[in-house]
Motif scaffolding. Structure first.
Motif, PDB file in Angstrom:
ATOM      1  N   ALA A 113     -39.165 -98.791  51.041  1.00 22.90           N
ATOM      2  CA  ALA A 113     -39.106 -97.401  50.601  1.00 22.90           C
ATOM      3  C   ALA A 113     -40.031 -96.546  51.460  1.00 22.90           C
ATOM      4  N   PRO A 114     -39.888 -95.210  51.394  1.00 23.89           N
ATOM      5  CA  PRO A 114     -40.786 -94.313  52.137  1.00 23.89           C
ATOM      6  C   PRO A 114     -42.248 -94.664  51.905  1.00 23.89           C
TER       7      PRO A 114
ATOM      8  N   ILE B 155     -45.190-104.369  46.087  1.00 20.76           N
ATOM      9  CA  ILE B 155     -45.859-103.251  46.740  1.00 20.76           C
ATOM     10  C   ILE B 155     -46.651-103.811  47.916  1.00 20.76           C
ATOM     11  N   ASP B 156     -46.372-103.273  49.082  1.00 22.23           N
ATOM     12  CA  ASP B 156     -46.930-103.766  50.332  1.00 22.23           C
ATOM     13  C   ASP B 156     -48.042-102.822  50.785  1.00 22.23           C
ATOM     14  N   VAL B 157     -49.270-103.329  50.887  1.00 23.26           N
ATOM     15  CA  VAL B 157     -50.398-102.537  51.377  1.00 23.26           C
ATOM     16  C   VAL B 157     -50.849-103.153  52.702  1.00 23.26           C
ATOM     17  N   VAL B 158     -50.725-102.392  53.775  1.00 23.95           N
ATOM     18  CA  VAL B 158     -51.051-102.896  55.108  1.00 23.95           C
ATOM     19  C   VAL B 158     -52.095-101.987  55.743  1.00 23.95           C
ATOM     20  N   VAL B 159     -53.155-102.591  56.266  1.00 25.33           N
ATOM     21  CA  VAL B 159     -54.182-101.818  56.951  1.00 25.33           C
ATOM     22  C   VAL B 159     -53.710-101.526  58.373  1.00 25.33           C
TER      23      VAL B 159
ATOM     24  N   PRO C 282     -54.573 -98.764  61.961  1.00 22.95           N
ATOM     25  CA  PRO C 282     -55.644 -97.932  62.511  1.00 22.95           C
ATOM     26  C   PRO C 282     -55.724 -96.555  61.865  1.00 22.95           C
ATOM     27  N   GLY C 283     -54.611 -96.094  61.296  1.00 21.39           N
ATOM     28  CA  GLY C 283     -54.596 -94.771  60.681  1.00 21.39           C
ATOM     29  C   GLY C 283     -54.857 -94.768  59.188  1.00 21.39           C
ATOM     30  N   GLY C 284     -55.108 -95.945  58.598  1.00 28.46           N
ATOM     31  CA  GLY C 284     -55.360 -96.003  57.165  1.00 28.46           C
ATOM     32  C   GLY C 284     -54.544 -97.104  56.503  1.00 28.46           C
ATOM     33  N   HIS C 285     -54.535 -97.115  55.184  1.00 31.74           N
ATOM     34  CA  HIS C 285     -53.795 -98.109  54.413  1.00 31.74           C
ATOM     35  C   HIS C 285     -52.394 -97.563  54.122  1.00 31.74           C
ATOM     36  N   ARG C 286     -51.400 -98.279  54.608  1.00 32.57           N
ATOM     37  CA  ARG C 286     -50.007 -97.865  54.401  1.00 32.57           C
ATOM     38  C   ARG C 286     -49.443 -98.595  53.182  1.00 32.57           C
ATOM     39  N   ILE C 287     -48.927 -97.844  52.235  1.00 31.66           N
ATOM     40  CA  ILE C 287     -48.404 -98.393  50.985  1.00 31.66           C
ATOM     41  C   ILE C 287     -46.899 -98.157  50.943  1.00 31.66           C
ATOM     42  N   SER C 288     -46.136 -99.236  50.718  1.00 26.09           N
ATOM     43  CA  SER C 288     -44.686 -99.092  50.633  1.00 26.09           C
ATOM     44  C   SER C 288     -44.131-100.038  49.579  1.00 26.09           C
ATOM     45  N   HIS C 289     -42.945 -99.723  49.105  1.00 27.25           N
ATOM     46  CA  HIS C 289     -42.255-100.502  48.080  1.00 27.25           C
ATOM     47  C   HIS C 289     -41.182-101.332  48.779  1.00 27.25           C
ATOM     48  N   VAL C 290     -41.331-102.654  48.731  1.00 29.95           N
ATOM     49  CA  VAL C 290     -40.395-103.545  49.419  1.00 29.95           C
ATOM     50  C   VAL C 290     -39.420-104.128  48.411  1.00 29.95           C
ATOM     51  N   ARG C 291     -38.137-104.061  48.755  1.00 28.46           N
ATOM     52  CA  ARG C 291     -37.077-104.709  47.966  1.00 28.46           C
ATOM     53  C   ARG C 291     -36.247-105.545  48.928  1.00 28.46           C
TER      54      ARG C 291
ATOM     55  N   SER D  41     -52.112 -98.312  42.145  1.00 30.59           N
ATOM     56  CA  SER D  41     -51.796 -98.404  40.721  1.00 30.59           C
ATOM     57  C   SER D  41     -50.521 -97.641  40.394  1.00 30.59           C
ATOM     58  N   GLU D  42     -50.391 -96.455  40.971  1.00 25.81           N
ATOM     59  CA  GLU D  42     -49.193 -95.638  40.725  1.00 25.81           C
ATOM     60  C   GLU D  42     -47.942 -96.319  41.295  1.00 25.81           C
ATOM     61  N   ALA D  43     -48.083 -96.943  42.470  1.00 20.86           N
ATOM     62  CA  ALA D  43     -46.931 -97.606  43.085  1.00 20.86           C
ATOM     63  C   ALA D  43     -46.489 -98.810  42.280  1.00 20.86           C
ATOM     64  N   ARG D  44     -47.425 -99.497  41.644  1.00 21.89           N
ATOM     65  CA  ARG D  44     -47.081-100.712  40.863  1.00 21.89           C
ATOM     66  C   ARG D  44     -46.525-100.401  39.484  1.00 21.89           C
ATOM     67  N   ALA D  45     -46.713 -99.203  39.012  1.00 23.38           N
ATOM     68  CA  ALA D  45     -46.346 -98.861  37.627  1.00 23.38           C
ATOM     69  C   ALA D  45     -44.840 -98.934  37.404  1.00 23.38           C
TER      70      ALA D  45
END
Length: 443
Positions: free
Chosen positions: A422-423, A402-406, A408-417, A439-443
């Protein structure tokens, strides 16, 4: 004389493009420092991540005398020292050289070698002979001094762990032979195990010739036709071709005891604890933690293995497992390390959590991602998560995460394979919502 370096150059272009070295190779070392907001940074190459207790002491001494005292593990099993005075002169290099950590000034940034940290400990073959020989060959090659600080060798015991890390040249143990992989190619070349290190060096030297026109730092950055020709040239000097796709997921050693069949009782099915494995929250070690790890290593096998997943394996022996499946000496050591704040079991909320250095240490970071990662720590997730303060994602893992990148518009969370993403979800200025989304993304 140690010199402060300019800010690190961005990563070269993606596979198939060109990557001219317009700004030169800005990867830091111990002789050329990187200038960060919290002081100069030195990156000490530790081939295979293997350290004796005495060399670990030397690293701590340099960190305490010239830096902020802490030691930071990298995604290649190296050590970074931060908070150095840019005018500290040759002091760090002198101490590191005296400890054997700087065998060749010309090659100090070329000694990028990762190795399976459990090799020889979990029933898989040892790669220690390969490691010593390859490091010696690299340091003895005038051509290899031109390798980028980004170029990577990997020595895989057959577990597929470091083969999945995307190295430029990989040796894989298989029976009495080895397999040689160049870049991410699915085709590998079989050759006798004893020939592996020299073949790996030759592949790196052939890469340097192939990269002259494009200025590529890594195999993946070569133009497609040049990369294909490189693999063909390596194959002409190696053995038969074997189809062996690279593993997609790099699996870190599980924290806790490492076991293998007990060689002292070959007629039984008993096991022995051959090592202990610990994780390091965010890869950051305080002096007391490093000292405890070093003392533990000195008490048993006198060796530490720094892993590409920012963990440490301490080989034993720790003795046979009892009826409970545990070794008393291993349990005692793990309990002490847990009390010091290290990850010693799979139930730690820090398991699988990583982050770049973030603000205030890095001027490019948009946030203090380490503090944010700590605030968002919760139940252990199925997938690892990595927090990055900017789009560069320095030190990010490989495989699936799970990729969390800061931004300017906020924290972008994506699923990397692998190469697929992923969206994405963006969370803006809401710590509770951010923690819940991660937490939901990692589950």
């Amino acid at each position: 004389m140690l010199a402060a370096m300019p800010d690190s150059a961005p990563s070269p272009l993606s596979a198939g493009g060109t990557s001219p070295r317009d700004g030169g190779d800005a990867c830091p070392g111990t002789l050329r420092l990187h200038r960060a907001d919290d002081g100069a940074l030195a990156r000490v190459r530790i081939p295979g991540g293997v350290l004796s207790a005495d060399r670990a002491d030397a690293l701590l001494a340099v960190a305490g005398r010239f830096g902020d005292g802490e030691l930071h593990l990298t995604s290649r099993g190296n050590v970074q020292l931060r908070g150095l005075d840019a005018e500290c002169g040759g002091g760090p290099a002198e101490l590191l050289g005296a400890a054997g950590l700087l065998p060749s000034a010309a090659h100090e940034r070329a000694r990028n070698i990762v190795a399976s940290p459990l090799a020889g400990l979990d029933g898989s073959p040892s790669v220690g002979g390969w490691l010593s020989e390859l490091d010696s060959l690299v340091c003895g090659s005038a051509a290899a001094a031109a390798l980028s600080g980004r170029f990577l060798f990997a020595l895989d015991s057959g577990r597929g762990d470091v083969d999945a890390l995307g190295a430029d040249v990989t040796l894989i143990a298989e029976g009495g032979d080895c397999l040689l992989r160049v870049g991410a190619a699915d085709e590998v070349f079989r050759l006798p195990s004893a020939d592996g290190p020299r073949a790996a060096l030759l592949a790196a030297e052939l890469f340097l010739r192939a990269a002259r026109d494009s200025g590529a730092w890594r195999v993946k950055d070569l133009p497609d036709d040049v990369r294909t020709a490189l693999v063909r040239a390596v194959g002409a000097t190696a053995g038969p071709v074997v189809h062996r796709p690279r593993p997609r997921t790099a699996k870190a050693p599980a924290p806790g005891p490492v076991t293998a069949p007990d060689s002292s009782t070959p007629a039984t099915t008993t096991t022995a604890v051959t090592a202990i494995s610990v994780g390091v929250p965010l890869g950051r070690l305080a002096p007391a933690q490093w000292r405890l790890l070093t003392e533990t290593a000195r008490r048993y096998g006198n060796e530490l293995r720094l892993t590409p997943w920012r963990g440490i394996v301490i080989p034993g022996p720790f003795g046979p497992t009892g009826q409970s499946g545990r070794s008393g000496r291993a349990a005692e050591a793990l309990d002490a390390l847990a009390a010091a704040g290290l990850i010693t079991g799979p139930d730690s909320p820090w398991t699988g959590v990583g982050a770049c250095i973030g603000h205030p240490g890095c001027a490019k970071s948009l946030s203090d991602v380490r503090a944010e990662a700590g605030a968002a720590v919760g139940p252990v997730g199925r997938l690892p998560v990595y927090w990055s303060g900017c789009e560069r994602r320095c030190g990010h893992p490989h495989g699936e995460w799970i990729d969390v990148v800061v931004t300017p518009g906020g924290h972008r969370i994506s699923h990397v394979r692998g190469e697929h993403r992923a969206p994405r979800t963006v969370v803006r200025n809401d710590p509770a919502a951010l923690a819940s989304a991660v937490s939901e993304a990692r589950a």
